[in-house]
Design an enzyme around this catalytic site. Structure first.
Site, mmCIF file in Angstrom:
data_model
loop_
_atom_site.group_PDB
_atom_site.id
_atom_site.type_symbol
_atom_site.label_atom_id
_atom_site.label_comp_id
_atom_site.label_asym_id
_atom_site.label_seq_id
_atom_site.Cartn_x
_atom_site.Cartn_y
_atom_site.Cartn_z
ATOM 1 C CE LYS A 90 -25.044 77.390 46.010
ATOM 2 N NZ LYS A 90 -25.520 78.424 45.068
ATOM 3 C CD GLN A 111 -23.919 72.906 39.377
ATOM 4 O OE1 GLN A 111 -23.793 73.429 38.290
ATOM 5 N NE2 GLN A 111 -23.067 73.118 40.362
ATOM 6 C CE LYS A 126 -24.904 76.661 35.191
ATOM 7 N NZ LYS A 126 -23.599 76.593 35.867
ATOM 8 C CG ASP A 166 -22.244 79.479 34.483
ATOM 9 O OD1 ASP A 166 -21.390 78.721 34.961
ATOM 10 O OD2 ASP A 166 -22.570 79.430 33.288
ATOM 11 C CB THR A 209 -14.163 77.930 40.086
ATOM 12 O OG1 THR A 209 -15.424 78.199 40.697
ATOM 13 C CG2 THR A 209 -14.330 76.836 39.057
#
Ligand code: NDP
Length: 444
Positions: A90, A111, A126, A166, A209
């Protein structure tokens, strides 16, 4: 030579010209010294560190697409599937001209620990591309996203690898990629997170976030006898993380006085007007000069400078290596008491050390910005259940997760005689769970 030093040396040797990856590995392994030293014989025998720093799989592919003039453009796509010990890979997809394998590896490596810290069953990965979405038409964005997913779809799936957004990958790009995945694979499944609400997205994912950053910061301040309420806050960036960090900080009674983008920054002593910032950045996709033009109290400056403004709390929310040693010195000189990273690795190692040595509370990104991936995992749960939770349900789970993360890293730091060192605490807490799972699963 110690096991940690050996593996750092090996990583530099085996991965030349990947400075960000070296930096991430060094930062993590240095802070794991106490745990590794205590288990050196077993970890060496099991090759734990060598396995940890080598991605399970890295995929690099061609992304051809046709621009509005009818010319073929070719970008490079990446997906690094780093570690699946505790769950499916993930991690987000970054679309930015600076993207290369080393950057994706640094992000994927970080991550692993971040995802572990959330307490949810997600492994580390990623991806992204050196495609620059800036200045592209909507059709060109779609053409790129469809071509990117045409190749990527062979390697991902709801139970194997679930990418997210992202830098440069927002709701629009996720939508185009999801459509293409569904078309090619014939599967309507939760293969991506950050989806629109009409097709399986989670409420509060957009805010997660930034909000999560503030929940963790609030808890860190509280546990150290300080309060976010009444604090003056400097934020860098003006993208997804920065906007919702600013919004939550103001909701909690702080005053955010700066934001920035890659060309300049704004100082607004009256406090950033979040509604105006959203209008400029989310709706018009314009530069911060437009914010300053519409807000009499705001001053616009070209270049860098956010960290020269006096504040109690600094929240770097733009990109990697944006808070340098000189910035850390300016923050300390101005009485800043806490730094929490909204972005991934925004603070250089020397700046982090300077802040810590000068008594500044420092929350590393892998803990402080984990709210995004945690809520992505909550989106996966909702997709599996074929249900949607309310904003309040998701937000309250997020708040619990962030408070728990803070206490886990605080406890881990204390266990290894590093009380108050949240970098060490975060790495140890994330590492312990992953290693436990790796050992249990044998050599794989
Ligand atoms: P966005 O693309 O929405 O925003 C990035 C912001 O940073 C923009 O304001 C951008 O300015 C600015 N920026 C980019 N490069 C530079 C630079 N070299 N110097 C100064 N400013 C710069 O990204 P996000 O807000 O989503 O992500 C920000 C950071 O947070 C990244 O490190 C990301 O990996 C991390 N993160 C994001 C999560 C999420 O859920 N979105 C989750 C966890 C971490 P401009 O518009 O001019 O390019």
């Amino acid at each position: 030579m110690s096991y940690v030093d050996e593996v750092i040396e090996l990583v530099v040797k085996q991965n030349p010209a990947e400075p960000e990856f070296h930096q991430a590995v060094k930062e993590v392994l240095e802070s794991l010294r106490a745990v590794v030293d205590a288990n050196e014989e077993k970890f060496r025998r099991e090759g734990i560190l060598e396995r940890l720093v080598n991605p399970e799989r890295q995929i690099k592919f061609r992304v051809p697409w046709v621009d509005d003039k009818g010319n073929v453009q070719v970008n490079t796509g990446y997906r690094v599937q780093f570690n699946s010990a505790i769950g499916p890979y993930k991690g987000g997809l970054r679309l930015h001209p600076s993207v290369n394998l080393g950057i994706i590896k640094f992000l994927g490596f970080e991550q692993i620990f971040k995802n572990s810290l959330t307490g949810l069953p997600i492994g580390g990965g990623k991806g992204g591309s050196d495609f620059d979405p800036k200045g592209k038409s909507d059709r060109e964005i779609m053409a790129f996203c469809q071509s990117f997913m045409t190749e990527l779809c062979k390697y991902i799936g709801a139970d194997t690898d679930v990418p997210a957004g992202d830098i440069g990958t927002g709701a629009r790009e996720i939508g185009y990629m999801f459509g293409q995945y569904k078309r090619i694979r014939g599967l309507y499944e939760g293969v991506l997170t950050g989806k629109g609400l009409s097709y399986g997205g989670s409420l509060a994912r957009t805010e997660a976030t930034g909000y999560g950053l503030l929940y963790l910061t609030e808890e860190m301040l509280k546990c150290n006898g300080k309060d976010i309420k009444g604090a003056t806050v400097c934020v860098s960036g003006s993208g997804n993380v920065a906007i919702y960090a600013t919004e939550k900080a103001q909701q909690l009674g702080a005053k955010v006085v700066t934001v920035s983008d890659s060309t300049g920054w704004v100082y607004d002593p009256e406090g950033i007007d979040v509604a105006l910032l959203k209008e400029v950045k989310e709706v018009k996709r314009a530069r911060l000069t437009e914010y300053a033009a519409a807000r009499p109290s705001a001053q616009y400056h070209e270049g860098r400078g956010v960290w020269t403004i006096k504040c109690d709390v600094a929240l770097p929310c733009a990109t990697q290596n944006e808070l340098l040693l000189e910035d850390a010195k300016a923050l300390v000189a101005n009485g800043c008491t806490a730094v929490a990273e909204g972005a991934n690795m925004p603070t250089t190692m020397d700046a982090t050390e300077y802040l810590q040595q000068n008594g500044v509370l420092f929350a590393p990104g892998k803990a402080a910005n984990a709210g995004g991936v945690a809520t992505s995992a909550l989106e996966m749960s909702q997709n599996s259940e074929r249900l949607s939770w309310t904003f309040e349900e998701v937000d309250s789970k997020l708040q619990n997760i962030m408070v728990n993360i803070f206490h886990n890293l605080d406890d881990a730091a204390k266990r290894y005689n590093a009380e108050g060192n949240y970098v060490v605490g975060a790495n140890i807490a994330g590492f312990e769970k992953v290693v436990d799972a790796m050992l249990a699963q044998g050599v794989c």
